[in-house]
Design a protein around this motif. Structure first.
Motif, mmCIF file in Angstrom:
data_model
loop_
_atom_site.group_PDB
_atom_site.id
_atom_site.type_symbol
_atom_site.label_atom_id
_atom_site.label_comp_id
_atom_site.label_asym_id
_atom_site.label_seq_id
_atom_site.Cartn_x
_atom_site.Cartn_y
_atom_site.Cartn_z
ATOM 1 N N ALA A 1 43.374 -69.224 -10.000
ATOM 2 C CA ALA A 1 44.562 -69.390 -9.154
ATOM 3 C C ALA A 1 44.005 -69.732 -7.783
ATOM 4 C CB ALA A 1 45.385 -68.107 -9.114
ATOM 5 N N GLY A 2 44.204 -70.962 -7.353
ATOM 6 C CA GLY A 2 43.565 -71.400 -6.130
ATOM 7 C C GLY A 2 44.490 -71.966 -5.085
ATOM 8 N N ASP A 3 45.793 -71.955 -5.338
ATOM 9 C CA ASP A 3 46.730 -72.524 -4.371
ATOM 10 C C ASP A 3 47.728 -71.445 -3.957
ATOM 11 O OD1 ASP A 3 48.637 -73.876 -2.904
ATOM 12 O OD2 ASP A 3 48.789 -75.559 -4.298
ATOM 13 N N PRO A 4 47.536 -70.850 -2.778
ATOM 14 C CA PRO A 4 48.436 -69.771 -2.356
ATOM 15 C C PRO A 4 49.877 -70.231 -2.160
ATOM 16 C CG PRO A 4 46.938 -70.358 -0.582
ATOM 17 C CD PRO A 4 46.505 -71.130 -1.792
ATOM 18 N N ASN A 5 50.081 -71.543 -2.004
ATOM 19 C CA ASN A 5 51.440 -72.072 -1.845
ATOM 20 C C ASN A 5 52.128 -72.322 -3.181
ATOM 21 O OD1 ASN A 5 51.342 -72.143 1.002
ATOM 22 N ND2 ASN A 5 50.093 -74.000 0.879
ATOM 23 N N ASP A 6 51.368 -72.267 -4.266
ATOM 24 C CA ASP A 6 51.918 -72.487 -5.606
ATOM 25 C C ASP A 6 51.285 -71.484 -6.571
ATOM 26 O OD1 ASP A 6 52.916 -73.334 -8.015
ATOM 27 O OD2 ASP A 6 52.105 -75.363 -7.888
ATOM 28 N N PRO A 7 51.864 -70.294 -6.684
ATOM 29 C CA PRO A 7 51.289 -69.244 -7.520
ATOM 30 C C PRO A 7 51.198 -69.610 -9.005
ATOM 31 C CG PRO A 7 53.272 -68.451 -6.394
ATOM 32 C CD PRO A 7 53.079 -69.879 -6.015
ATOM 33 N N GLU A 8 51.918 -70.630 -9.425
ATOM 34 C CA GLU A 8 51.860 -71.047 -10.831
ATOM 35 C C GLU A 8 50.696 -72.007 -11.110
ATOM 36 O OE1 GLU A 8 53.845 -69.707 -13.226
ATOM 37 O OE2 GLU A 8 54.464 -68.425 -11.551
ATOM 38 N N ALA A 9 50.102 -72.574 -10.065
ATOM 39 C CA ALA A 9 49.005 -73.532 -10.231
ATOM 40 C C ALA A 9 47.764 -72.821 -10.752
ATOM 41 C CB ALA A 9 48.695 -74.217 -8.906
ATOM 42 N N ARG A 10 47.166 -73.387 -11.783
ATOM 43 C CA ARG A 10 45.943 -72.857 -12.377
ATOM 44 C C ARG A 10 44.967 -74.007 -12.533
ATOM 45 N NH1 ARG A 10 48.349 -68.784 -11.201
ATOM 46 N NH2 ARG A 10 49.033 -67.154 -12.591
ATOM 47 N N TYR A 11 43.700 -73.747 -12.202
ATOM 48 C CA TYR A 11 42.672 -74.762 -12.318
ATOM 49 C C TYR A 11 41.612 -74.294 -13.307
ATOM 50 C CZ TYR A 11 44.776 -75.877 -7.793
ATOM 51 O OH TYR A 11 45.663 -76.145 -6.781
ATOM 52 N N ARG A 12 41.260 -75.166 -14.246
ATOM 53 C CA ARG A 12 40.209 -74.840 -15.207
ATOM 54 C C ARG A 12 38.865 -75.185 -14.577
ATOM 55 N NH1 ARG A 12 39.717 -75.379 -21.417
ATOM 56 N NH2 ARG A 12 37.469 -75.571 -21.661
ATOM 57 N N GLY A 13 37.970 -74.209 -14.551
ATOM 58 C CA GLY A 13 36.659 -74.418 -13.963
ATOM 59 C C GLY A 13 35.555 -74.050 -14.922
ATOM 60 N N THR A 14 34.373 -74.542 -14.631
ATOM 61 C CA THR A 14 33.203 -74.190 -15.424
ATOM 62 C C THR A 14 32.864 -72.726 -15.185
ATOM 63 O OG1 THR A 14 31.759 -74.883 -13.629
ATOM 64 C CG2 THR A 14 32.256 -76.529 -15.329
ATOM 65 N N ARG A 15 32.143 -72.134 -16.117
ATOM 66 C CA ARG A 15 31.738 -70.736 -15.932
ATOM 67 C C ARG A 15 30.308 -70.731 -15.417
ATOM 68 N NH1 ARG A 15 32.745 -65.434 -19.672
ATOM 69 N NH2 ARG A 15 31.642 -64.029 -18.278
ATOM 70 N N GLU A 16 30.203 -70.784 -14.096
ATOM 71 C CA GLU A 16 28.918 -70.719 -13.407
ATOM 72 C C GLU A 16 29.137 -70.044 -12.062
ATOM 73 O OE1 GLU A 16 27.587 -74.762 -11.914
ATOM 74 O OE2 GLU A 16 29.136 -75.340 -13.354
ATOM 75 N N SER A 17 28.067 -69.780 -11.324
ATOM 76 C CA SER A 17 28.165 -68.964 -10.111
ATOM 77 C C SER A 17 29.231 -69.464 -9.132
ATOM 78 C CB SER A 17 26.818 -68.862 -9.410
ATOM 79 O OG SER A 17 26.385 -70.134 -8.981
ATOM 80 N N ARG A 18 29.366 -70.770 -9.000
ATOM 81 C CA ARG A 18 30.458 -71.360 -8.227
ATOM 82 C C ARG A 18 31.126 -72.369 -9.141
ATOM 83 N NH1 ARG A 18 29.250 -74.113 -3.271
ATOM 84 N NH2 ARG A 18 31.462 -73.900 -2.883
ATOM 85 N N PRO A 19 32.189 -71.973 -9.830
ATOM 86 C CA PRO A 19 32.832 -72.865 -10.802
ATOM 87 C C PRO A 19 33.164 -74.236 -10.221
ATOM 88 C CG PRO A 19 33.778 -70.672 -10.919
ATOM 89 C CD PRO A 19 32.889 -70.694 -9.718
ATOM 90 N N VAL A 20 33.123 -75.243 -11.096
ATOM 91 C CA VAL A 20 33.458 -76.615 -10.720
ATOM 92 C C VAL A 20 34.790 -76.977 -11.376
ATOM 93 C CG1 VAL A 20 32.777 -79.036 -10.865
ATOM 94 C CG2 VAL A 20 31.032 -77.269 -10.521
ATOM 95 N N VAL A 21 35.715 -77.504 -10.577
ATOM 96 C CA VAL A 21 37.030 -77.926 -11.029
ATOM 97 C C VAL A 21 37.104 -79.441 -10.857
ATOM 98 C CG1 VAL A 21 39.511 -77.812 -10.511
ATOM 99 C CG2 VAL A 21 38.116 -75.738 -10.402
ATOM 100 N N GLU A 22 37.627 -80.125 -11.866
ATOM 101 C CA GLU A 22 37.789 -81.576 -11.786
ATOM 102 C C GLU A 22 38.889 -81.920 -10.777
ATOM 103 O OE1 GLU A 22 36.034 -84.070 -13.247
ATOM 104 O OE2 GLU A 22 34.696 -82.499 -13.995
ATOM 105 N N TYR A 23 38.631 -82.919 -9.966
ATOM 106 C CA TYR A 23 39.553 -83.357 -8.914
ATOM 107 C C TYR A 23 40.953 -83.653 -9.471
ATOM 108 C CZ TYR A 23 41.567 -86.126 -5.140
ATOM 109 O OH TYR A 23 42.391 -86.609 -4.173
ATOM 110 N N SER A 24 41.032 -84.191 -10.687
ATOM 111 C CA SER A 24 42.312 -84.574 -11.271
ATOM 112 C C SER A 24 43.267 -83.387 -11.467
ATOM 113 C CB SER A 24 42.093 -85.274 -12.626
ATOM 114 O OG SER A 24 41.447 -84.391 -13.526
ATOM 115 N N GLN A 25 42.747 -82.139 -11.390
ATOM 116 C CA GLN A 25 43.581 -80.957 -11.579
ATOM 117 C C GLN A 25 44.247 -80.478 -10.292
ATOM 118 O OE1 GLN A 25 42.257 -77.710 -14.137
ATOM 119 N NE2 GLN A 25 40.317 -78.845 -14.302
ATOM 120 N N VAL A 26 43.732 -80.911 -9.165
ATOM 121 C CA VAL A 26 44.237 -80.357 -7.894
ATOM 122 C C VAL A 26 45.207 -81.273 -7.191
ATOM 123 C CG1 VAL A 26 42.327 -78.827 -7.481
ATOM 124 C CG2 VAL A 26 42.211 -81.139 -6.605
#
Length: 81
Positions: A56-81
């Motif tokens: 959950a990475g968008d405080p203005n949209d609590p329903e927004a969810r981003y799929r990220g890799t499972r690593e120390s700093r997850p990576v999210v594809e730009y197309s999701q944001v």
């Protein structure tokens, strides 16, 4: 995020950088590919799976969810944001 505020100012977030211990509710620093590459983002883990996490990475949209890799700093594809 060290060095981003005033001298001596502490980061207001406490991050989990250990993907082996990720759990729902952890605060993570994540990265986004594409034109947002290099910028740090803050999110909360809402699901933890063997090979990915949901953030959950968008405080203005609590329903927004981003799929990220499972690593120390997850990576999210730009197309999701």
């Amino acid at each position: 995020m060290q060095g981003m505020g005033e001298t001596g100012e502490a980061c207001p977030f406490e991050f989990n950088f250990d993907p082996a211990t990720f759990k729902v509710g952890d605060t993570v620093s994540y990265r986004v590919t594409g034109s947002l590459e290099g910028f740090p983002f803050v999110g909360t883990l809402v699901e933890v799976h063997e090979d990915h996490v949901l953030i959950a990475g968008d405080p203005n949209d609590p329903e927004a969810r981003y799929r990220g890799t499972r690593e120390s700093r997850p990576v999210v594809e730009y197309s999701q944001v």
